[in-house]
Design an enzyme around this catalytic site. Structure first.
Site, mmCIF file in Angstrom:
data_model
loop_
_atom_site.group_PDB
_atom_site.id
_atom_site.type_symbol
_atom_site.label_atom_id
_atom_site.label_comp_id
_atom_site.label_asym_id
_atom_site.label_seq_id
_atom_site.Cartn_x
_atom_site.Cartn_y
_atom_site.Cartn_z
ATOM 1 N N HIS A 212 0.930 -1.315 -0.105
ATOM 2 C CA HIS A 212 0.082 0.070 0.012
ATOM 3 C C HIS A 212 0.895 1.333 0.123
ATOM 4 O O HIS A 212 0.325 2.562 0.027
ATOM 5 C CB HIS A 212 -0.844 0.019 1.147
ATOM 6 C CG HIS A 212 -2.165 -0.953 0.871
ATOM 7 N ND1 HIS A 212 -3.369 -0.856 1.217
ATOM 8 C CD2 HIS A 212 -2.252 -1.997 0.253
ATOM 9 C CE1 HIS A 212 -4.070 -1.735 1.007
ATOM 10 N NE2 HIS A 212 -3.383 -2.575 0.318
ATOM 11 N N SER A 216 -0.461 -1.038 -6.476
ATOM 12 C CA SER A 216 -0.264 -2.278 -7.035
ATOM 13 C C SER A 216 0.584 -1.839 -8.225
ATOM 14 O O SER A 216 0.313 -0.889 -8.883
ATOM 15 C CB SER A 216 -1.454 -2.923 -7.637
ATOM 16 O OG SER A 216 -2.186 -3.472 -6.370
ATOM 17 N N LYS A 240 -14.504 -8.326 -7.865
ATOM 18 C CA LYS A 240 -13.956 -8.852 -8.771
ATOM 19 C C LYS A 240 -13.246 -9.791 -8.132
ATOM 20 O O LYS A 240 -13.109 -11.136 -8.505
ATOM 21 C CB LYS A 240 -12.732 -7.985 -9.647
ATOM 22 C CG LYS A 240 -12.116 -8.560 -10.586
ATOM 23 C CD LYS A 240 -11.228 -7.549 -11.365
ATOM 24 C CE LYS A 240 -10.510 -8.543 -12.580
ATOM 25 N NZ LYS A 240 -9.442 -7.503 -13.130
ATOM 26 N N ASP A 241 -12.649 -9.817 -7.083
ATOM 27 C CA ASP A 241 -11.919 -10.758 -5.999
ATOM 28 C C ASP A 241 -13.020 -11.665 -5.757
ATOM 29 O O ASP A 241 -12.581 -13.138 -5.801
ATOM 30 C CB ASP A 241 -11.289 -10.004 -4.721
ATOM 31 C CG ASP A 241 -9.975 -9.379 -4.998
ATOM 32 O OD1 ASP A 241 -9.214 -10.083 -6.163
ATOM 33 O OD2 ASP A 241 -9.598 -8.607 -4.460
ATOM 34 N N GLU A 284 5.725 -34.054 -2.159
ATOM 35 C CA GLU A 284 4.665 -33.290 -2.679
ATOM 36 C C GLU A 284 4.880 -32.663 -3.685
ATOM 37 O O GLU A 284 5.950 -32.047 -4.036
ATOM 38 C CB GLU A 284 3.781 -32.378 -1.770
ATOM 39 C CG GLU A 284 3.325 -33.278 -0.215
ATOM 40 C CD GLU A 284 2.115 -34.026 -0.649
ATOM 41 O OE1 GLU A 284 0.896 -33.581 -0.632
ATOM 42 O OE2 GLU A 284 2.456 -35.261 -1.118
#
Lengths: 407, 259, 183
Positions: A212, A216, A240-241, A284
């Site tokens: 922040h 972004s 959107k998320d 894994e």
């Protein structure tokens, strides 16, 4: 600038503890580039996944017993007797894989769009710290069910430390709390597996604080210059998320409900036996590329150093790539080397899944060489040699240019 | 924009190719091809055949349980495959389990209760080995989950006993099984002949039938939650699909304000 | 700065439909979260192996007259007392009107010589003393709770002190003359 809340109680609290103003600030005033594509949703999804893992993990800890004689049994009790225990365990078990899928996409996105470049170096490095902590947490978590893969995975990976000259053996004994992986090891792994996710949560907070500071990055890799370049986080990116959370959960639930053991290994449903090693042990899937690097080197110490180096080199990535252009979209040569890098990671993963025999040895060595060459040779050279395409003047211009009407 | 979507596609394609070649990636290097059978319960919405489960339990009880335990299961779990509480009580009461110590400090035997775990044929691993030429008959509670392609593997193993090829000498106490890794297994053929058990429902007890039934029973023993899991999964995914469509429409509606 | 943002326009003609969509998806999401919370809550309830163990059988033949034993049932102590004739009389001959929680001894003991009660004080959950010979049994010869001084009689009824109700009688039955099953 500062917001006035209608609700009196909110106002009263906010005056004394300004959580509502800061929330309002991050939601409405914090500018987010308006041109983010769907690859920018994976960070948020990874954060959600962390929360899901912590919640289901705390619940599982209510039923799990960290003792070598009872661990396997207690996991089966969760699967068979505890109310909805199977669903909680399958969420947690497959959740680890999901978490890594999300984070790997998040990392590749950052690498392609140059999100690690100035002024976001600390943001990137905190991300690498999170990734490293995730690896440790996932590894020790995999030991807890105390199946054959748990036991032998723990044995092999802790033995890596024995490669350290002089003190290696002592370190391994210290890690084990004994002379082999045994009850003390299981106990401390359980304690750490409970602790580390909260450490990750703390680093995620720092990650967000660093994010922040400058906001972004975006697909164009250019800074926000005008008010039209940005929109508020809420409601645009929250919705959107939310949409991508829905998509992701469908994907996740397919594994939980219809193929819960697909990403696991059958041998881990055999209780740990310190006297018998399974014929073919593999970690894994999310560790396979690193496992391939480890095995590509014929020297024990060399393999361990290179595997550690494969993660450590991510820390200095911001200083290896000196190109002033962030986004791969405007870097005609970088683009293809990056694509090859991603394919190379899959190749490494494929080698890691197979026994180190025949042509797999050669392929994994070439792939390991490319992995490191990408960071140490290709990126620094490209910074000098490559001629980037011209950058658009601003985010909003690039959006509205084709139709040529600014609002 | 193009490159990331290309890479995403690549990831999906390679994940899918892993799916199809899963056994080749994770399996043994000297690979034995396990024939794939038709199992009603392995499909996306498939459920277990109750009658087959109960027949399989009979095979397990009359044949397998002489050497193998299913220690993660309790007698009470049998109600899930269609036995009544009374039937479960009488099945349990046929076994004697060790309990105690009593007030004199002695361990004692009593008839098993539905709440007890299934009786193990041997007290411990050493006793099991001592009675089986040094081999340890594994616990079967999780066997179909604990082997690659476990359900088909188990069935193949049960019918996979053959005369060894002429160039292979099988030592005493070992048996040639085409589907066992290394081919030499310590377990003699558990289902050597048809009619080993007599099914109450009149089903003909061929070797294949018994193998199929006991595999169905053990598949349930390994994943007793399977039917409920799939049923719940259908509901959850249906719900999430509706939610996702709603969220997508809401997202489009909100973002439309920007244009 | 914030008010200059696009999308902040007040009069949006499609507002009502947008609100419906947002509300509908928000409500659906809330239902989903609640559904996810359900297993997380339910997992703390007794698991099926715990529920399966909820009954036990006890052989009474070795308990002498006047003797008490304590057995564990569902993780709690159950008092079984082989009452003497005086104790049975004392329990039977009580003016029910005087009791804080009036209950006839016949309702509490299926066979007069055997009293079976859950040995947990109904005040705040301590285990009363009086099981062993020589322990304080209070003024009424039953049990005495050391925590806050509640006193129970030979039928396990509260007679004095802060406890509100009698010691509860678990559901039990005589499956043979001298064997009971609790639960």
């Amino acid at each position: 600038m500062s917001v006035v809340f209608k609700n009196r109680l909110v106002r009263w609290i906010d005056h004394r503890m300004p959580i509502f103003s800061s929330l309002h600030h991050e939601m409405y005033e914090y500018p987010v580039p308006r041109n983010l594509n769907y690859l920018w949703n994976f960070g948020f999804l990874a954060g959600l996944m962390l929360i899901i893992m912590i919640v289901t993990g705390i619940v599982l800890a209510m039923h799990y017993t960290p003792n070598t004689t009872m661990a396997f049994e207690s996991v089966e009790r969760i699967m068979r007797d505890v109310n909805y225990g199977w669903i909680i365990r399958y969420i947690h078990m497959n959740g680890a894989s999901m978490f890594f899928i999300l984070v790997y996409i998040h990392i590749f996105r950052g690498m392609y769009y140059g999100s690690y470049k100035a002024p976001r170096e600390i943001l990137w490095m905190l991300g690498v710290v999170i990734f490293f902590l995730m690896i440790v947490t996932a590894f020790i978590g995999y030991v807890l069910p105390w199946g054959q893969m748990s036991y032998w995975g723990a044995t092999v990976i802790t033995n890596l430390f024995s490669a350290i000259p002089w003190v290696g053996e002592d370190i391994v004994t210290w890690l084990w709390g004994g002379f082999s992986v045994d009850n003390p090891t299981l106990n401390r792994f359980f304690a750490l597996h409970y602790l580390l996710p909260f450490v990750i949560l703390g680093v995620v907070f720092l990650h967000v604080i660093a994010l922040h500071r400058f906001g972004s990055n975006n697909p164009l890799g250019i800074d926000m210059k005008r008010p039209q370049d940005s929109i508020s986080f809420h409601p645009y990116y929250t919705i959107k998320d939310a949409f991508t959370i829905g998509l992701f959960l469908i994907f996740f639930c397919y594994f939980i409900f219809f193929n819960p053991n697909y990403l696991g290994h059958p041998d881990n449903y055999i209780p740990a036996d310190p006297l018998v090693t399974p014929a073919h042990i593999v970690p894994e899937w999310y560790f396979l590329p690193f496992y391939a690097i480890l095995r590509a080197i014929p020297s024990k110490l060399g393999g361990v150093l290179l595997m550690g180096g494969a993660i450590a080199i991510l820390f200095v990535l911001p200083w290896l790539d000196r190109s002033p252009v962030r986004s791969g979209r405007f870097r005609p040569m970088f683009k293809w080397f990056f694509a090859l890098f991603v394919i190379n990671c899959f190749v490494l993963g494929y080698c890691g899944a197979n026994p180190p025999e025949g042509h797999f040895i050669l392929i994994s060595r070439i792939a390991t060489a490319y992995y490191f060459a990408y960071f140490i040779v290709i990126l620094p050279l490209l910074s000098v040699l490559e001629k980037p395409k011209p950058l658009p003047a601003s985010i909003s211009e690039s959006i509205y240019q084709p139709k040529n009407h600014l609002e | 924009m193009k490159l990331p979507s290309f890479l995403l596609k690549l990831a999906i394609v390679s994940a899918l190719s892993l799916t199809t070649s899963a056994t080749s990636v994770f399996g043994e290097t000297t690979e034995i091809k396990i024939p794939q059978q038709e199992w009603g319960f392995t499909s996306l919405f498939g459920t277990f055949d109750r009658a087959a489960q109960q027949r399989g339990f009979q095979v397990f009880r009359e044949v397998c349980s002489a050497c193998h335990s299913i220690s993660k299961l309790s007698y009470r779990n049998l109600t899930e495959i269609g036995f009544s509480t009374e039937q479960v009580k009488s099945i349990a009461a046929q076994d004697q389990v060790v309990d105690g110590p009593n007030d004199e400090g002695e361990m004692f035997e009593r008839a098993a209760l539905p709440s007890d775990r299934f009786k193990r044929p041997f007290a411990n691993e050493q006793a099991a080995r001592a009675n089986n030429n040094g081999a340890y008959p594994p616990d079967l509670s999780l066997i179909t989950k604990a082997r690659p392609d476990g359900i088909n593997y188990l069935y193949a193993l049960l019918i996979g006993y053959q005369n060894p090829p002429s160039d292979i000498v099988v030592p005493d106490g070992r048996y040639y099984n085409h589907y066992f890794p290394g081919h030499q297994i310590s377990m003699p053929s558990p289902l050597p002949s048809a009619g080993l058990v007599s099914y109450a429902d009149g089903t003909e007890a061929t070797i294949e039938q018994m193998a199929k039934d006991v595999t169905t029973f053990l598949a349930w023993a390994a994943e007793p939650e399977m039917e409920y899991r799939k049923k719940l999964g259908v509901q959850v995914i249906f719900f999430l699909t509706v939610l996702t469509i709603l969220l997508y429409l809401a997202k489009r509606r909100i973002w439309a304000r920007l244009k | 700065m914030a008010d200059k943002k696009p999308g902040k326009t007040e009069d949006n003609p499609e507002a009502s439909r947008r609100d419906f969509l947002v509300l509908a998806s928000g409500a659906t999401a809330a239902v989903g979260i609640a559904a996810f919370a359900w297993p997380l809550i339910q997992q703390m309830n007794p698991a099926s192996d715990v529920l399966a163990l909820s009954s036990i059988e006890i052989d009474l033949s070795k308990i002498a007259v006047g003797q008490s034993i304590t057995v564990k049932w569902r993780g709690k102590p159950v008092f079984i007392r082989h009452r003497t004739a005086e104790e049975i009389n004392a329990a039977a001959n009580v003016n029910l009107a005087e009791l804080p929680d009036p209950q006839n001894d016949k309702e509490r003991a299926k066979k007069p010589e055997w009293l079976v009660v859950v040995g947990i004080c109904t005040h705040l959950g301590c285990v009363p003393s009086g099981q062993k010979v020589g322990e304080n049994r209070g003024e009424h010869g039953g049990w005495y709770c050391p925590c806050h001084g509640s006193q129970y009689d030979t039928s396990g009824r509260i007679r004095k002190g802060p406890a509100p109700t009698n010691l509860p009688v678990p559901s039990y039955e005589f499956i043979k003359d001298n064997i009971i099953r609790i639960g």
